[in-house]
Write an enzyme that holds these catalytic residues in place. Structure first.
Site, mmCIF file in Angstrom:
data_model
loop_
_atom_site.group_PDB
_atom_site.id
_atom_site.type_symbol
_atom_site.label_atom_id
_atom_site.label_comp_id
_atom_site.label_asym_id
_atom_site.label_seq_id
_atom_site.Cartn_x
_atom_site.Cartn_y
_atom_site.Cartn_z
ATOM 1 N N ASP A 89 0.831 -1.208 0.000
ATOM 2 C CA ASP A 89 0.000 0.000 0.000
ATOM 3 C C ASP A 89 0.862 1.253 0.000
ATOM 4 O OD1 ASP A 89 -2.128 1.720 0.128
ATOM 5 O OD2 ASP A 89 -2.442 1.486 2.278
ATOM 6 N N ASP A 280 -1.791 5.096 -5.839
ATOM 7 C CA ASP A 280 -2.005 4.257 -4.658
ATOM 8 C C ASP A 280 -2.127 2.795 -5.069
ATOM 9 O OD1 ASP A 280 -2.667 3.253 -2.162
ATOM 10 O OD2 ASP A 280 -4.787 3.737 -2.386
#
Length: 410
Positions: A89, A280
């Site tokens: 992440d 992201d």
């Protein structure tokens, strides 16, 4: 990789403190209500980096694979090492795992006190007397637990053990999205943003890279000197803002030969901290704010000669003919600062062949910013150059076994 389920939309951008222009303060609110200025935040981050005995070039490599929870990395924690999987992440900076057993069973675990620099960099924490954290994500998912340090082991064939990595030992975690499969396949999150608690910051590395395959091929997350772009790669600078997130300057969007008439204020990062585009790896599909998203859909409808279909969970779908081999689909281009990022149809449409459907894999953003998700990042070699302040990228067949062997055996 099988096509994502219709209702799957994971969002794991951390709910971090908002920011103002670079000349303003960077609020970082802890549970005691303290406000850290940007200077104080950076000072504490520097303290944390100095506290890491492993802040050298590690040559760490981690396997990356797709699951229904997103792109996962496999690693081990503790002594003796316990293997677990965590979501990769870049939209958050905390490394954490669910504590399946008592931390005291590990010979190398140590809880961190509230006075530690690691604890002091958290957005929210409490003391009792150890550092208890609470960390939230954009879809209302959260984790709570105790911040500690542990030995992390990376790689299986030639394992590298790194001591003193700060991580969250999660005792409570909750997924915000209904029916999300997130925790069914991973035991935590590997935060890779620019905050001081992220793995890349704690390793002291200046670069990392990955290449997401669109199937079940295992690729590699590379650090340091192994994470190099080719001479043919394009580069775009990260927006210089006091945020740990990787903001990119999106200056326009084209569908085929048509440049969409999107107002500059829609795409630009505003002085109040809203807007902008974040890349992201923890978000599945790209999210665009309006009117950019509405204009994208309108352009696709006008350029694709297929009937529009209504499908629950998607904003735009088309009905495919029995023989879809002759269907022409335009190239989608994000015009970034100094570089164009082109997406073939496979990177922004999902296909359900049995139902004869072609659906747009880009959604309207429910937030005040746009997000470049991991589906659009597939088959692209991405290099995050933290020291140079830029993202390098180029198309790549991430399922190519020769490429996988090179990056995993280098």
């Amino acid at each position: 990789m099988p096509p994502p389920p219709l209702l799957l939309l994971l969002l794991f951008v951390a709910v971090l403190p908002s920011f103002a222009p670079a000349t303003a303060q960077f609020p970082c609110i802890d549970s005691h209500g303290g406000n850290f200025s940007r200077l104080e935040f950076l000072r504490r981050a520097a303290m944390l980096r100095k506290a890491s005995l492993q802040a050298t070039q590690t040559g760490v490599q981690l396997p990356v694979r797709w699951s229904s929870a997103g792109y996962l990395v496999d690693l081990a924690i503790g002594t003796p090492p316990l293997v677990f999987s965590a979501m990769l992440d870049t939209g958050s900076d905390l490394v954490w795992t669910q504590c399946f057993s008592q931390p005291s069973e590990s010979l190398t675990y140590a809880a961190l006190p509230c006075t530690s620099p690691q604890c002091q960099t958290l957005p929210r924490f409490s003391c009792s007397p150890d550092c208890h954290y609470s960390y939230s994500y954009g879809d209302t998912s959260y984790t709570k637990g105790v911040l500690g340090t542990e030995t992390f082991t990376f790689g299986a064939a030639d394992p590298a053990a790194i001591t003193g990595i700060a991580f969250g030992c999660s005792t409570v975690s909750e997924v915000g999205a209904e029916n999300s499969p997130f925790f069914s396949n991973s035991a935590g999150i590997l935060g890779m943003a620019r905050g001081p608690l992220s793995l890349v910051s704690q390793l002291g590395e200046e670069r990392f890279s990955y290449c997401f395959a669109s199937d079940d091929t295992t690729t590699a997350l590379l650090f340091g000197s192994s994470a190099n772009p080719s001479p043919q790669a394009s580069s775009t600078p990260f927006v210089n803002v006091p945020s740990p997130l990787y903001y990119l300057s999106l200056q326009g969007i084209s569908v085929g030969a048509t440049l969409l008439p999107i107002p500059n204020t829609t795409l630009a990062l505003q002085s109040n901290g809203t807007g902008g585009l974040v890349i992201d790896s923890g978000t599945t599909f790209t999210l665009l704010t309006d009117p950019a998203h509405a204009m994208l859909k309108q352009a696709l409808v006008s350029q694709i000669d297929l009937p529009v279909a209504t499908v629950a969970g998607y904003d735009l779908c088309f009905s495919l003919p029995p023989d879809a081999s002759g269907v022409a689909l335009p190239i989608l281009v994000f015009h970034l600062d100094g570089a164009d990022m082109a997406f073939p149809a496979a990177n922004y449409f999902v296909v359900n062949s049995s139902a004869g459907l072609l659906c747009l894999a880009i959604f309207g953003s429910p937030f005040n910013l746009s997000i470049l998700g991991n589906f659009q990042q597939q088959n692209m070699h991405l290099v995050y150059d933290l020291a140079g302040g830029k993202l390098s990228f180029e198309p790549a067949n991430c399922s190519d076994r020769s490429l996988v062997d090179v990056v995993t055996k280098k």
